[in-house]
Design a protein around this motif. Structure first.
Motif, mmCIF file in Angstrom:
data_model
loop_
_atom_site.group_PDB
_atom_site.id
_atom_site.type_symbol
_atom_site.label_atom_id
_atom_site.label_comp_id
_atom_site.label_asym_id
_atom_site.label_seq_id
_atom_site.Cartn_x
_atom_site.Cartn_y
_atom_site.Cartn_z
ATOM 1 N N LEU A 152 51.525 10.085 16.243
ATOM 2 C CA LEU A 152 51.133 11.395 15.291
ATOM 3 C C LEU A 152 49.970 12.073 16.119
ATOM 4 O O LEU A 152 49.973 13.140 16.449
ATOM 5 C CB LEU A 152 50.727 11.232 13.899
ATOM 6 N N LEU A 153 48.878 10.961 16.440
ATOM 7 C CA LEU A 153 47.782 11.347 17.483
ATOM 8 C C LEU A 153 48.137 12.062 18.550
ATOM 9 O O LEU A 153 47.763 13.054 18.852
ATOM 10 C CB LEU A 153 46.845 10.206 17.588
ATOM 11 N N VAL A 154 48.920 11.586 19.293
ATOM 12 C CA VAL A 154 49.232 11.955 20.724
ATOM 13 C C VAL A 154 50.121 13.366 20.590
ATOM 14 O O VAL A 154 49.756 14.117 21.377
ATOM 15 C CB VAL A 154 49.917 10.695 21.448
ATOM 16 N N SER A 155 50.964 13.360 19.664
ATOM 17 C CA SER A 155 51.562 14.483 19.519
ATOM 18 C C SER A 155 50.699 15.649 18.903
ATOM 19 O O SER A 155 51.194 16.886 19.493
ATOM 20 C CB SER A 155 52.931 14.362 18.519
ATOM 21 N N SER A 156 49.841 15.477 18.301
ATOM 22 C CA SER A 156 48.724 16.472 18.017
ATOM 23 C C SER A 156 48.069 16.799 19.064
ATOM 24 O O SER A 156 47.755 18.360 19.334
ATOM 25 C CB SER A 156 47.894 15.898 16.829
#
Length: 366
Positions: free
Chosen positions: A95-99
Motif C-alpha cells: 500500500l505504501l509503495v503503491s501510494s
C-alpha cells in the motif's frame, strides 16, 4: 468460491505488474528503437490502485478464516493479520509503495520523462518484491525464497509487459527490426532468468519434481513447463523468421505473432495463479485428499506418501507422441497460412495436451 476470487486476483495482479513494467521500460526506449506506440498513460493510476486492492484478497481470506476460530469479529481478525502475519505486514508495504508510485504519476508532468519512468520502474520492482515476500518459497526459506520469487516474477513481468504494450498499443510496425534487435536479447535474458530462478525455487519448494506430479501443485508445474515449449516456438518465430520476412518484405506486419506470444504467456500466468493456491509438495506426509484429481484420472490405485513415479513406454505413449508431432506441424502451417490468433493458440494448447497425456500415460506408480 473464495479460491476462485483469489486466483482471478492473482492473474490480474500479474497483468498489472506486466503492464506497468512494459510501459515504464518502453518510455525509456528511444522512439527510433521501437514502433510508434500510443502508451495508455491515463490508465496507469487504475493499474496502480488495483495492486493493493488485488493483494488484499489473500489477507482478507486469512482474516475470514481466523475470525471464527479466534472468537473475534472480522475487523479484529483483520487487525491481527495486518500487524502480526507476514502477508499482512507485506500488504502494508504494498500500500505504501503503491501510494508513492501514484504520487509520482500525479507529478509526472513536472519531472523529466526518463527520470519519472526510471522511478516508476523502480517502484514497480518494489511492489513485486512485496509480493515475493509472501510467496510459498519465502515461508520455507526467507532469503532464497524471496530472491528466487522476485527474479522469477520480475523477469516474466518485463517480458510479458513489453509484448502486451507493443502488441496491442503499437500504431504501426516502423522500426520493427530495431525493436527486435534489442528485445530478442532481452527476451532471451528474461527466459534464462525465469528458468534459473524457477529451478532455484523448485529446490526450495519441491523435494522431488517428478513425484510432485501426484499433487495439484506438481500438476501445475508440469503444465506450466510444457507451455514453455510453444512459447519458445513463437519466440523463435518473432526473433528469427519474422525478422527475415521483414528484411524481404518491408510491408510485412509482424504484430500478430508477438500477440500470439503474449497470449501463450497469459496462459502460463493463469496456470501459475491457479496452482500457486495449492499447498506445495514439501515433506513426506500425503493424504488421499491432497492427491491431484488430474493425476487420479491416470492412476486410481492407492497412493500414499511412499508412492514414487517411474516411467514405462507403451503404445499409448507412441500415439500421443505422434499426435504432438502433428500439432507442431499445424502450428508451423498456421504461421505460413497466416491463421488467426485463436487457431494458433488452439494448436498450441492441443500440442501441450498431447505431450501432457503422453507423459501421464507413461508414468507408473511404485
Amino acid at each position: 468460491m473464495a479460491v476462485i476470487f483469489i486466483v482471478i486476483s492473482q492473474i490480474l495482479l500479474y497483468l498489472c505488474f506486466s503492464i506497468l513494467a512494459g510501459i515504464f521500460i518502453l518510455l525509456l526506449v528511444p522512439s527510433k528503437y521501437r514502433p510508434d506506440i500510443k502508451i495508455p498513460m491515463h490508465t496507469l493510476p487504475i493499474f496502480i490502485i488495483m495492486i493493493p486492492v488485488l493483494t488484499f484478497f489473500p489477507v482478507l481470506d486469512i482474516a475470514l478464516f481466523l475470525a471464527p476460530r479466534m472468537g473475534k469479529d472480522i475487523f479484529e481478525s483483520l487487525q491481527i493479520v495486518l500487524t502480526a502475519y507476514t502477508i499482512g505486514i507485506a500488504w502494508s508495504f504494498t500500500l505504501l509503495v503503491s501510494s508513492l508510485l501514484l504520487l509520482l504519476i500525479t507529478l509526472e508532468k513536472s519531472i523529466r520523462k526518463n527520470i519519472s519512468a526510471s522511478l516508476g520502474l523502480l517502484f514497480t520492482f518494489g511492489l513485486i518484491l512485496t509480493v515475493a515476500w509472501t510467496s510459498h518459497a519465502s515461508s520455507m526459506d526467507p532469503v532464497r525464497g524471496i530472491i528466487g520469487d522476485f527474479i522469477h516474477l520480475t523477469a516474466v513481468s518485463v517480458w510479458v509487459g513489453i509484448i502486451l504494450i507493443v502488441g496491442w498499443c503499437s500504431l504501426n510496425h516502423k522500426n520493427w527490426l530495431e525493436f527486435l534487435n534489442w528485445f530478442s536479447k532481452l527476451a532471451i535474458g528474461c527466459l534464462v532468468a525465469t528458468a534459473l530462478s524457477g529451478l532455484f525455487l523448485m529446490d526450495v519448494i519441491v523435494d522431488s519434481y517428478i513425484d510432485s506430479w501426484i499433487v495439484s501443485y506438481g500438476q501445475g508445474l508440469i503444465l506450466k513447463h510444457l507451455f514453455i515449449l510453444p512459447l519458445l516456438f513463437y519466440a523463435l518465430v518473432n526473433g528469427l523468421i519474422v525478422k527475415f520476412n521483414i528484411t524481404k518484405d518491408p510491408t510485412f506486419n509482424p504484430t500478430f505473432w508477438i500477440r500470439v506470444e503474449g497470449v501463450i504467456l497469459f496462459v502460463i500466468f493463469t496456470i501459475t495463479a491457479h496452482f500457486s493456491q495449492q499447498p506445495p509438495p514439501h515433506g513426506n506426509y500425503l493424504t488421499s485428499a491432497e492427491v491431484s484429481p488430474l493425476f487420479q484420472l491416470f492412476h486410481n490405485n492407492s497412493i500414499d506418501s511412499g508412492s514414487t513415479i517411474t516411467f514405462a513406454m507403451s503404445l499409448n505413449t507412441l500415439c500421443f507422441f505422434l499426435l504432438s508431432i502433428l500439432f507442431i506441424v499445424l502450428m508451423v502451417l498456421s504461421f505460413f497460412n497466416k491463421a488467426s490468433i485463436m487457431v494458433s493458440v488452439l494448436f498450441s494448447c492441443l500440442f501441450v495436451t498431447s505431450i501432457y497425456l503422453m507423459i501421464m500415460v507413461t508414468t507408473v506408480l511404485l
